[in-house]
Motif scaffolding. Structure first.
Motif, PDB file in Angstrom:
ATOM      1  N   GLN A 679       0.821  -1.210   0.000  1.00  0.00           N
ATOM      2  CA  GLN A 679       0.000   0.000   0.000  1.00  0.00           C
ATOM      3  C   GLN A 679       0.856   1.261   0.000  1.00  0.00           C
ATOM      4  OE1 GLN A 679      -2.479  -0.765   3.442  1.00  0.00           O
ATOM      5  NE2 GLN A 679      -4.128  -1.605   2.182  1.00  0.00           N
ATOM      6  N   SER A 680       1.960   1.228   0.739  1.00  0.00           N
ATOM      7  CA  SER A 680       2.857   2.389   0.764  1.00  0.00           C
ATOM      8  C   SER A 680       3.503   2.616  -0.593  1.00  0.00           C
ATOM      9  CB  SER A 680       3.938   2.186   1.836  1.00  0.00           C
ATOM     10  OG  SER A 680       3.370   2.106   3.125  1.00  0.00           O
ATOM     11  N   ILE A 681       3.907   1.532  -1.247  1.00  0.00           N
ATOM     12  CA  ILE A 681       4.493   1.642  -2.593  1.00  0.00           C
ATOM     13  C   ILE A 681       3.456   2.204  -3.566  1.00  0.00           C
ATOM     14  CG2 ILE A 681       5.477   0.347  -4.517  1.00  0.00           C
ATOM     15  CD1 ILE A 681       6.492  -1.706  -2.440  1.00  0.00           C
ATOM     16  N   LYS A 976      11.776  -5.095   1.879  1.00  0.00           N
ATOM     17  CA  LYS A 976      11.914  -5.999   3.017  1.00  0.00           C
ATOM     18  C   LYS A 976      13.370  -6.381   3.253  1.00  0.00           C
ATOM     19  CE  LYS A 976       9.086  -9.387   3.680  1.00  0.00           C
ATOM     20  NZ  LYS A 976       8.281 -10.594   3.443  1.00  0.00           N
ATOM     21  N   ASN A 977      14.086  -6.651   2.170  1.00  0.00           N
ATOM     22  CA  ASN A 977      15.501  -7.015   2.308  1.00  0.00           C
ATOM     23  C   ASN A 977      16.336  -5.868   2.867  1.00  0.00           C
ATOM     24  OD1 ASN A 977      14.985  -9.577   1.299  1.00  0.00           O
ATOM     25  ND2 ASN A 977      15.447  -9.009  -0.814  1.00  0.00           N
ATOM     26  N   LYS A 978      15.992  -4.636   2.480  1.00  0.00           N
ATOM     27  CA  LYS A 978      16.724  -3.465   2.961  1.00  0.00           C
ATOM     28  C   LYS A 978      16.199  -2.975   4.312  1.00  0.00           C
ATOM     29  CE  LYS A 978      17.859  -1.806  -1.715  1.00  0.00           C
ATOM     30  NZ  LYS A 978      19.321  -1.960  -1.578  1.00  0.00           N
ATOM     31  N   LYS A 979      15.123  -3.622   4.791  1.00  0.00           N
ATOM     32  CA  LYS A 979      14.532  -3.290   6.093  1.00  0.00           C
ATOM     33  C   LYS A 979      14.138  -1.812   6.169  1.00  0.00           C
ATOM     34  CE  LYS A 979      16.950  -7.005   8.511  1.00  0.00           C
ATOM     35  NZ  LYS A 979      17.849  -7.376   9.616  1.00  0.00           N
ATOM     36  N   ILE A 980      13.510  -1.337   5.105  1.00  0.00           N
ATOM     37  CA  ILE A 980      13.014   0.043   5.073  1.00  0.00           C
ATOM     38  C   ILE A 980      11.620   0.057   5.685  1.00  0.00           C
ATOM     39  CG2 ILE A 980      12.440   1.995   3.598  1.00  0.00           C
ATOM     40  CD1 ILE A 980      14.394   0.875   1.539  1.00  0.00           C
ATOM     41  N   GLU A 981      11.385   0.937   6.650  1.00  0.00           N
ATOM     42  CA  GLU A 981      10.104   0.987   7.346  1.00  0.00           C
ATOM     43  C   GLU A 981       9.554   2.408   7.338  1.00  0.00           C
ATOM     44  OE1 GLU A 981      10.626  -0.584  11.219  1.00  0.00           O
ATOM     45  OE2 GLU A 981      11.089  -2.630  10.544  1.00  0.00           O
ATOM     46  N   GLY A 982       8.232   2.513   7.398  1.00  0.00           N
ATOM     47  CA  GLY A 982       7.577   3.808   7.442  1.00  0.00           C
ATOM     48  C   GLY A 982       7.347   4.371   6.047  1.00  0.00           C
ATOM     49  N   TYR A 983       6.236   5.087   5.894  1.00  0.00           N
ATOM     50  CA  TYR A 983       5.874   5.576   4.570  1.00  0.00           C
ATOM     51  C   TYR A 983       6.901   6.551   4.013  1.00  0.00           C
ATOM     52  CZ  TYR A 983       3.578   8.116   0.853  1.00  0.00           C
ATOM     53  OH  TYR A 983       3.302   8.702  -0.348  1.00  0.00           O
ATOM     54  N   LEU A 985      10.150   6.797   4.368  1.00  0.00           N
ATOM     55  CA  LEU A 985      11.350   6.148   3.830  1.00  0.00           C
ATOM     56  C   LEU A 985      11.017   5.310   2.596  1.00  0.00           C
ATOM     57  CD1 LEU A 985      13.116   5.050   7.152  1.00  0.00           C
ATOM     58  CD2 LEU A 985      13.642   7.020   5.701  1.00  0.00           C
ATOM     59  N   ILE A 986       9.883   4.624   2.642  1.00  0.00           N
ATOM     60  CA  ILE A 986       9.474   3.825   1.476  1.00  0.00           C
ATOM     61  C   ILE A 986       9.217   4.729   0.285  1.00  0.00           C
ATOM     62  CG2 ILE A 986       7.641   2.347   0.556  1.00  0.00           C
ATOM     63  CD1 ILE A 986       7.383   1.100   3.306  1.00  0.00           C
ATOM     64  N   ASN A 987       8.551   5.852   0.524  1.00  0.00           N
ATOM     65  CA  ASN A 987       8.266   6.812  -0.536  1.00  0.00           C
ATOM     66  C   ASN A 987       9.554   7.330  -1.166  1.00  0.00           C
ATOM     67  OD1 ASN A 987       6.712   8.718  -2.125  1.00  0.00           O
ATOM     68  ND2 ASN A 987       7.425  10.282  -0.691  1.00  0.00           N
ATOM     69  N   GLU A 992      12.973   7.398  -5.969  1.00  0.00           N
ATOM     70  CA  GLU A 992      14.304   7.315  -6.596  1.00  0.00           C
ATOM     71  C   GLU A 992      14.301   6.276  -7.711  1.00  0.00           C
ATOM     72  OE1 GLU A 992      17.149   6.536  -3.577  1.00  0.00           O
ATOM     73  OE2 GLU A 992      17.046   8.544  -2.678  1.00  0.00           O
ATOM     74  N   ARG A 993      13.706   5.135  -7.435  1.00  0.00           N
ATOM     75  CA  ARG A 993      13.640   4.089  -8.465  1.00  0.00           C
ATOM     76  C   ARG A 993      12.794   4.556  -9.653  1.00  0.00           C
ATOM     77  NH1 ARG A 993      14.540  -1.155  -7.097  1.00  0.00           N
ATOM     78  NH2 ARG A 993      14.456  -1.354  -9.359  1.00  0.00           N
ATOM     79  N   TRP A 994      11.732   5.299  -9.372  1.00  0.00           N
ATOM     80  CA  TRP A 994      10.843   5.782 -10.426  1.00  0.00           C
ATOM     81  C   TRP A 994      11.540   6.801 -11.321  1.00  0.00           C
ATOM     82  CZ3 TRP A 994       6.365   4.554 -12.635  1.00  0.00           C
ATOM     83  CH2 TRP A 994       5.686   5.507 -13.373  1.00  0.00           C
TER      84      TRP A 994
END
Length: 1026
Positions: A679-681, A976-983, A985-987, A992-994
């Motif tokens: 959902q955050s992604i 999940k592998n990078k253990k990124i948490e919270g909207y 940081l995910i955003n 960046e990838r986008w």
């Protein structure tokens, strides 16, 4: 097995010790002896000194290590597990450490004992706690840690099956439903699941076994039924139940396999295999027709007056497309019509014209219709047999019904060898020359309408009861009644009455024989023209279908996994032959003694625990066929989003490697944490388009609640904003179903349903599961399904009944499809928050405004992933059901519900996608849907058609909507592998990838004007080009 132990009194040790020990004792005779227990010297003459395990003890110190009791006159050496230390124990503690105490009396087990339910019992206490009768090795029952004989267990304590209400004597299924756990016989559960029919003592012609309350000390007050009678009743019931399940389920598997083959051979253009599969299917259908042939509704055109199928009143009857009198009599004809249409499609494949087109909706609806009408016919025949059992107080009619159906198993291959119809056989009346579809009269190759069957001499109508006396003159083609036949010696008897069902089978056999003859001629001319590329495409399409088939079987196996539990267990008989006991007053044996037990093996093996049912990955059911059709239809609509094959080995189709543009991960498989990441992604990607999420205000309102709560405190502004946005505007009443939020209802009165698309069960409200399951067992081809309102008064009664008893909805099988569809729509409409949610309303509408097809598809997929879990669960079930319902919009010519996907979207949209209390009128159950829809369109006129477009898309693409897009799955794994948490940081990571264009969106690419090489067909504006 045990260490040799010697314990001797000091004054007689020379007589009892071995020579080795005697020699050792002489060496230490003059040494001081110390007690191994208290470590003090043993002094004084005449004092008794005890020796054990090469240690000396004071007599008062020679005690049990566990309880401290003096070890006289016997002791038991015991070696501590995992060590070499041996200790001395009394009899009780020795047997306790070996787990050899009776579960009832807590005394050591000596000699014969029994093991059952993880406990051990001596011979005396392995008996019923009520009557004291010894429990049999194969008849051991337990309730609240006490053993009972079979009679008292079934009479007082056994669980009752939720389907048949009979005691459960052996294995059962525990099925959670709301806050309750329902228990079922596995067979009863299967019968209810597949045909929505419940067995009972009444419908099987048996005596009911009411629940008897156990009162200690008063067991003789109620001796009915006596043990022999109870045992006889249970044996009869279990026998009929098992036979019913095995015969009907086997028939389901056999016919589903035939329909699957018919579908497969149609898609790969294999006419001869297709006609063979159809012939086999017709032979099996003939067995069903014979089984229901004695029921008057199918032969006389009048339906039995069954309370479960009566209309409630004139208002409801007016809403029925067909009266109950004629509805069920049409099922056989509807089924045979579908088979005829299939044969037409099969014959078209041989056309040499390259411009031949087969309409996609017809192509898919044929297979779906075959499945559905066969299901309806089987269910109604089964139900009618049970009702007749009830009237006759006997199971004879059901057993006869099952016996006829079971004969379908005789037909396995080479079906045309069983079809004795000549290609020259006629399907026209010998008198009027018209087509015969109803009951008729037969004489060898000639047939007559009943209305045309009259004496050629006196012109009197001949009744079917007088056929035995009538005769026929073949040379003159004259029919003679019983009075005129003596005047024509050349006429001979031989007339037979042919039922309507038998005539339908006859017509199908004629069509099969003729179709095969035509195809054989066409195949001879076509064989030399078949190109290598066409053969390769046929193989590829077959691989595609097989892959779909295996996927459907695998998903069903996981989704329908059910564990079986037991209240009964086979006991194991054991005998203790030896122990390491030593008697202080006797002589020790020179042979090492230890614990020796002989145990009888289990007669049924060791598998007495849980097992899995309804999860056979090698078989198909009729319910699987509609899912296969849906997958194939989705493949046609978006071929680039599905799979194509590269074979690992040319001769091994089962090991095909799939290169897929789909993730293969279903939303139902995600954990709550994974869903929050998804959902955050999705929100991050949606926020990158100002046309979808126009401002930061809208963005903040959509941040997943759980993640926001982790970063916020109760005094935070955004916390207060989120609470306000999630606050229900309608406060639900306690104990109500209608008007209660989905989350509350799913948690309190929900069920783990198998109506979803993925491999996992999904939790939805009981009311949704029951309504859709019931509707799937009804005739959905009635005109106006979901459009008409049903009986308003009855709708109010049903609503009240459901609200008063949320965990046990009323028996929906007594209602009709129009009534239940109106009830389902009413429930969805009265949700406090729309199914597609108020918060996401603007996102749905904005996504429909996008011009680019690929961008629109991606945006809708992202918005879909933002749905709350229970909303998405219900939506997944609803979309799949509505897509299936649309397949009955056109059955034959003008027949059918006329509710295709667009029409369904039009009537459903105002109930699931609207602005809450803004544009949607407050309606009561007495107001008709037209008023509701018109008001909705008036208040939301600008977005009305956009909302319908969104729902239309969701229904059409329901299969792929249930699967998490591949790029979302990939991003989720990275986060999940990078253990990124919270909207936040995910955003940041997603943006960046986008910006770097590192997100693969190829699954949403639209390939235009490309001829597919690995799909079953090519879609051109709603048609399939062959």
């Amino acid at each position: 097995m045990s260490t040799q132990l010697d314990l001797k009194r000091n004054h007689q040790h020379e007589h009892t010790a071995s020579s080795t020990e005697y020699s050792n004792n002489r060496q230490i005779r003059n040494m001081k002896k110390k007690c191994a227990h208290c470590h003090k010297d043993i002094q004084g003459q005449g004092k008794t000194t005890l020796k054990a395990l090469n240690n000396y003890y004071h007599e008062e110190c020679f005690t049990c290590r566990d309880c401290g009791v003096l070890l006289k006159p016997k002791y038991f050496p015991y070696e501590l597990p995992g060590t070499n230390e041996t200790i001395l124990l009394c009899q009780y503690d020795y047997f306790r450490r070996h787990n050899l105490l009776c579960h009832v009396c807590d005394k050591p087990l000596r000699g014969l004992y029994y093991t059952a339910f993880g406990n051990r019992y001596d011979e005396e206490h392995f008996s019923c706690s009520i009557c004291g009768v010894p429990c049999g090795v194969k008849k051991c029952f337990m309730h609240e840690d006490k053993l009972y004989c079979k009679y008292h267990f079934l009479k007082f304590f056994s669980k009752r099956c939720s389907g048949c209400d009979y005691p459960i004597s052996d294995q059962y299924i525990e099925f959670p439903k709301g806050d309750e756990i329902h228990c079922w016989h596995p067979e009863c559960y299967g019968i209810h699941k597949y045909w929505h029919v419940n067995l009972s003592a009444e419908t099987l012609g048996l005596l009911a076994l009411p629940v008897v309350r156990y009162e200690e000390g008063n067991i003789d007050n109620n001796i009915n039924p006596i043990p022999k009678e109870l045992d006889r009743q249970m044996q009869a019931f279990n026998s009929i139940m098992s036979r019913t399940w095995s015969v009907l389920y086997r028939f389901e598997e056999e016919t589903a396999a035939c329909i699957s083959d018919m579908f497969q051979y149609l898609t790969i253009f294999d006419q001869m295999k297709g006609i063979e599969a159809t012939a086999l299917f017709v032979l099996k259908i003939e067995c069903l027709f014979k089984a229901i042939g004695t029921f008057e509704v199918f032969n006389s055109g009048t339906a039995p007056k069954d309370r479960n199928y009566q209309t409630i009143g004139p208002e409801e009857a007016a809403n029925e497309a067909d009266s109950s009198t004629s509805k069920y009599s049409k099922f056989p004809r509807n089924l045979s019509t579908k088979i005829m249409i299939y044969l037409q499609l099969l014959r078209k494949l041989s056309s040499e014209s390259k411009d031949t087109k087969v309409n996609l909706s017809s192509f898919m609806s044929v297979i779906t219709g075959l499945t559905h009408f066969l299901k309806l016919l089987t269910r109604y025949g089964f139900h009618t047999a049970l009702e007749k059992n009830k009237l006759n107080r006997s199971a004879t009619i059901l057993l006869r019904f099952l016996r006829e159906i079971e004969k379908n198993e005789l037909f396995e291959k080479d079906p045309f060898s069983y079809i004795d119809v000549s290609i020259n056989a006629t399907d026209n009346c010998a008198e009027c020359g018209r087509y015969i579809q109803e009951e008729c009269v037969q004489f060898q190759d000639n047939r007559w309408h009943l209305s045309c069957f009259s004496c050629s001499m006196c012109k009197q109508r001949i009744d079917t009861h007088d056929l035995g006396d009538a005769t026929y003159n073949k040379s003159l083609k004259r029919i003679m009644c019983s009075r005129c036949s003596p005047n024509d010696p050349a006429s001979i008897p031989g007339f037979k009455y042919i039922t309507k069902l038998a005539q339908l089978v006859f017509l199908l056999k004629i069509a099969l024989v003729r179709s095969k003859a035509v195809m054989e001629v066409q195949m001879k001319t076509k064989a030399s023209k078949t190109s290598i590329s066409e053969a390769h495409n046929s193989v590829s399409m077959q691989q595609t279908y097989i892959r779909t088939l295996n996927d459907i079987k695998r998903l069903r196996s996981r989704r329908e996994y059910v564990r079986v539990t037991h209240d009964k267990e086979e006991a194991r008989k054991s005998v203790i032959l030896e122990t390491s006991e030593v008697d202080l007053n006797g002589y020790a044996s020179k042979k090492n003694k230890g614990l020796l037990i002989h145990t009888d093996p289990l007669t049924n093996g060791n598998d007495t625990t849980h097992s899995n049912v309804f999860a056979d990955t090698k078989t198909l059911t009729l319910d699987d066929i509609s899912r296969i059709v849906a997958v194939e239809q989705a493949r046609e609509l978006r071929p680039n989003a599905f799979t194509h094959f590269k074979k690992l080995r040319e001769n091994d189709e089962e090991t095909a490697n799939v290169i897929s543009k789909k993730s293969g991960v279903y939303y139902s498989e995600l954990t709550s944490d994974e869903l929050l990441i998804i959902q955050s992604i999705s929100l991050s990607l949606l926020a990158s388009n100002n046309k979808i999420v126009p401002d930061d205000n809208s963005l903040r309102r959509l941040i997943p609640l759980k993640q926001k709560m982790e970063k916020s405190s109760p005094g935070n502004f955004w916390w207060k904003m989120k609470i306000m946005m999630n606050k229900e505007t309608k406060k639900p009443s306690d104990g109500k179903v209608f008007g209660t939020p989905l989350e509350v209802l799913s948690n309190k009165w929900g069920v783990e349903s198998d109506l979803g698309i993925g491999p996992s069960r999904i939790r939805i409200p009981i009311i949704i599961d029951e309504l859709i399951s019931s509707l799937r067992q009804m005739d959905m081809s009635v005109e106006g399904i979901f459009r008409k309102n049903g009986n308003i008064k009855r709708l109010k009664i049903l609503t009240l009944d459901i609200d008063n008893n949320p965990s046990e909805p009323p028996d929906f099988s007594k209602e009709n499809a129009i009534q239940l569809s109106a009830l389902l729509k009413k429930y969805i409409r009265e949700l406090p928050d729309p199914l597609l949610t108020t918060a996401l309303y603007n996102l749905w509408i904005n996504s429909a405004k996008i011009n680019s097809s690929s961008e629109k598809q991606m945006t809708i997929a992202l918005v879909y992933s933002m749905l709350p879990v229970y909303n998405r669960n219900v939506l997944e079930v609803m979309l799949s059901f509505l897509c299936w319902t649309a397949s009955f919009s056109h059955i034959e010519n003008e027949m059918g519900s006329k509710m295709d996907i667009h029409n369904l979207s039009t009537v459903i949209t105002p109930n699931i996608l609207h602005m809450h209390n803004n544009g949607v009128p407050s309606v009561t159950s007495s107001e008709v849907s037209r008023t509701y829809n018109d008001t909705f369109a008036h208040n939301e006129g600008e977005t009305y058609f956009l909302a319908i477009e969104v729902v239309d898309y969701l229904i059409t693409h329901n299969e792929e909507m249930a699967v998490v897009p591949k790029f979302l799955t990939a991003l989720m794994k990275e986060i999940k592998n990078k253990k990124i948490e919270g909207y936040e940081l995910i955003n940041k990571y997603v943006q960046e990838r986008w910006k770097n264009k590192e997100i693969d969106l190829s699954e949403f690419e639209i390939q235009r004007n490309v001829q597919m090489k690995h799909s079953t067909s090519v879609v051109t504006q709603g048609e399939v080009k062959r």
